[in-house]
Design a protein around this motif. Sequence first.
Motif, PDB file in Angstrom:
ATOM      1  N   UNK A 295       0.836  -1.206   0.000  1.00  0.00           N
ATOM      2  CA  UNK A 295       0.000   0.000   0.000  1.00  0.00           C
ATOM      3  C   UNK A 295       0.864   1.246   0.000  1.00  0.00           C
ATOM      4  N   UNK A 296       1.672   1.370  -1.066  1.00  0.00           N
ATOM      5  CA  UNK A 296       2.507   2.554  -1.217  1.00  0.00           C
ATOM      6  C   UNK A 296       1.635   3.808  -1.149  1.00  0.00           C
ATOM      7  N   UNK A 297       2.278   4.952  -0.940  1.00  0.00           N
ATOM      8  CA  UNK A 297       1.541   6.208  -0.782  1.00  0.00           C
ATOM      9  C   UNK A 297       0.582   6.444  -1.941  1.00  0.00           C
ATOM     10  N   UNK A 298       1.043   6.186  -3.160  1.00  0.00           N
ATOM     11  CA  UNK A 298       0.187   6.375  -4.329  1.00  0.00           C
ATOM     12  C   UNK A 298      -1.069   5.514  -4.218  1.00  0.00           C
ATOM     13  N   UNK A 299      -0.906   4.267  -3.795  1.00  0.00           N
ATOM     14  CA  UNK A 299      -2.040   3.360  -3.642  1.00  0.00           C
ATOM     15  C   UNK A 299      -2.927   3.806  -2.492  1.00  0.00           C
ATOM     16  N   UNK A 300      -2.339   4.279  -1.416  1.00  0.00           N
ATOM     17  CA  UNK A 300      -3.121   4.760  -0.276  1.00  0.00           C
ATOM     18  C   UNK A 300      -4.011   5.934  -0.654  1.00  0.00           C
ATOM     19  N   UNK A 301      -3.470   6.845  -1.457  1.00  0.00           N
ATOM     20  CA  UNK A 301      -4.267   7.989  -1.917  1.00  0.00           C
ATOM     21  C   UNK A 301      -5.454   7.501  -2.734  1.00  0.00           C
ATOM     22  N   UNK A 302      -5.195   6.531  -3.599  1.00  0.00           N
ATOM     23  CA  UNK A 302      -6.270   5.939  -4.402  1.00  0.00           C
ATOM     24  C   UNK A 302      -7.345   5.338  -3.512  1.00  0.00           C
ATOM     25  N   UNK A 303      -6.932   4.573  -2.524  1.00  0.00           N
ATOM     26  CA  UNK A 303      -7.867   3.912  -1.621  1.00  0.00           C
ATOM     27  C   UNK A 303      -8.712   4.937  -0.869  1.00  0.00           C
ATOM     28  N   UNK A 304      -8.060   6.008  -0.417  1.00  0.00           N
ATOM     29  CA  UNK A 304      -8.778   7.038   0.328  1.00  0.00           C
ATOM     30  C   UNK A 304      -9.859   7.684  -0.533  1.00  0.00           C
ATOM     31  N   UNK A 305      -9.598   7.847  -1.817  1.00  0.00           N
ATOM     32  CA  UNK A 305     -10.574   8.474  -2.706  1.00  0.00           C
ATOM     33  C   UNK A 305     -11.843   7.636  -2.859  1.00  0.00           C
ATOM     34  N   UNK A 306     -11.727   6.329  -2.650  1.00  0.00           N
ATOM     35  CA  UNK A 306     -12.907   5.466  -2.806  1.00  0.00           C
ATOM     36  C   UNK A 306     -14.005   5.803  -1.809  1.00  0.00           C
ATOM     37  N   UNK A 358      -3.484  -2.434 -12.418  1.00  0.00           N
ATOM     38  CA  UNK A 358      -3.173  -2.362 -10.984  1.00  0.00           C
ATOM     39  C   UNK A 358      -4.347  -1.769 -10.218  1.00  0.00           C
ATOM     40  N   UNK A 359      -4.966  -0.709 -10.747  1.00  0.00           N
ATOM     41  CA  UNK A 359      -6.135  -0.150 -10.080  1.00  0.00           C
ATOM     42  C   UNK A 359      -7.277  -1.162 -10.036  1.00  0.00           C
ATOM     43  N   UNK A 360      -7.431  -1.950 -11.122  1.00  0.00           N
ATOM     44  CA  UNK A 360      -8.487  -2.973 -11.120  1.00  0.00           C
ATOM     45  C   UNK A 360      -8.252  -4.014 -10.036  1.00  0.00           C
ATOM     46  N   UNK A 361      -6.991  -4.269  -9.715  1.00  0.00           N
ATOM     47  CA  UNK A 361      -6.664  -5.198  -8.640  1.00  0.00           C
ATOM     48  C   UNK A 361      -6.881  -4.552  -7.270  1.00  0.00           C
ATOM     49  N   UNK A 362      -6.418  -3.317  -7.135  1.00  0.00           N
ATOM     50  CA  UNK A 362      -6.432  -2.653  -5.831  1.00  0.00           C
ATOM     51  C   UNK A 362      -7.851  -2.447  -5.322  1.00  0.00           C
ATOM     52  N   UNK A 363      -8.762  -1.986  -6.199  1.00  0.00           N
ATOM     53  CA  UNK A 363     -10.083  -1.558  -5.740  1.00  0.00           C
ATOM     54  C   UNK A 363     -10.874  -2.705  -5.100  1.00  0.00           C
TER      55      UNK A 363
END
Length: 537
Positions: A295-306, A358-363
Amino acid sequence: MSILMERFFNTAGPNRPSKNYTIDPLSRFDLDDVLTLISQDKYFVMHAPRQTGKTSCMLALREYLNKQGDVICVYANVEGGQAARDNMDRVIKSTCDTLAEQFRGILKSDLPLHIRDEVRQVEPATMLTTYLRRLSEELPKPIVLIIDEIDSLVGDSLVSVLRQIRSGYGDRPKAFPQSIIFCGVRDVRDYRIQTSEKDIVTGGSAFNIKSKSLRLGNFTEEEIHELYMQHTRETGQQWDEACFPMVWKATEGQPWLVNALANEVTYEIKENRDRSVVITPEMIDRAQEQIIYRRETHIDILIDKLKEPRVKRVIEPILANSDEASEGLIPTDDILYVADMGLIKRELGHTIRIANGIYREVIPRELTWSTQQVMVQQSQWYQKADGRIDMEKLLLDFQQFFRQNADSWIGKFDYAEAGPQLLLQAFLQRIVNGGGYIDREYGLGRKRTDLLVRKPLTNGYGGPVQRIVLELKIKRGSLDAMIEKGLEQTFGYMDTVGSADEGHLIIFDRSGETSWDERLWHRPYQYKNHTITVWGM
């Protein structure tokens, strides 16, 4: 060459060509277009998702313009004013301070500081206008001002900055900047600013002098190849050519993801610091998993936006493949907002999909993370003697699990509309963690979710891999018609991925019109000499 002397793939902050592998920042946008707008004294917007390279590009533009010598170009990041939020006085003073320091650095003169001190006596409501006017009158050349992170400001503060710049617009270029470039994640049109009076002000009404909006794009496939080849030329480390389609599918050129994957596979995987090691597709898979898991910072920001309602209104129907979404009932402003954030892409025919692999995996993983933690299923329960997944046993157990838990667990999801699909993906993720991969394909208008489970059967690259295709659909209308269409789609996906060992079509009945005994069933179908098992849930 010592590894300490090498350049590296950048995952934090602006690129430094002496330290980082770099795609020429000036090649990433239409420089002629930008120069024309500047020559026409235009104010315009350059926007792109976070960690796309905006700052690197704008710093390169500053250096280019100052080297040409026709204007004085200054870059200023006003994000520091975000801490003051709706305290307009503090934000305006902070913005003037930032501008003064940046002008001082370019001019090598204290004049910008002296003018800043003089205008401190002016009311904050006109201080920024006054400062830029005085500075423009004093300097020997027209000013081109690049204001970065403009959309980090909020409320009355943002409205004041935009309106003060608008008020001086008519005095350019003699007594106000010739051209101003606003940089941020969003276009000005998407600013929805709540003032202290609880009024909503749109960016367009607060700043109606914008002439154009430019969007900084992702890397192309050719640019990814060039970036990675810089590493090869400098270190001798080779890439298996099969890596590049995988990197494109995983990132679709999103610059941070492109750099993060390369950094992970060439540096963070420590055995690959030996530059005689050839980078293989299996290593790219491993690197992708590690980036998501950490959950790198970039991924964390993405997660927070959800969590944002506007984002949920777009992403949830994509996950659920709902009819409402495909019929265009998602607010256009929300779609534009989420697209500007880089979470989705809009394609020909207005199909909307998640922006990259990667976003399709993360979400879905993030939305079901807590669910996965309390599931007791273990991978060895569904593993045959040869290491293959026993998918029939797994899906039979999932049917029972779904019967017992669907009503209570789906209600706990933030994205409940997509609950059945998410619950199955959580169940699968729990089983394949550490020993396999799930590739996901979904988007509005597709009316299905394609899953490909890949299970390597030996250690190392190039060995046999079990491939299982699962097609997920929500029952709508005639079951027979759905099965007929679903078999065609499942076979099509099996054909696309190639060498699929088995295919499964899973149909969720959410109508509430049938009992569980009637809903839970499975039977094999023959389709074009392939056996596809259809499951009712």
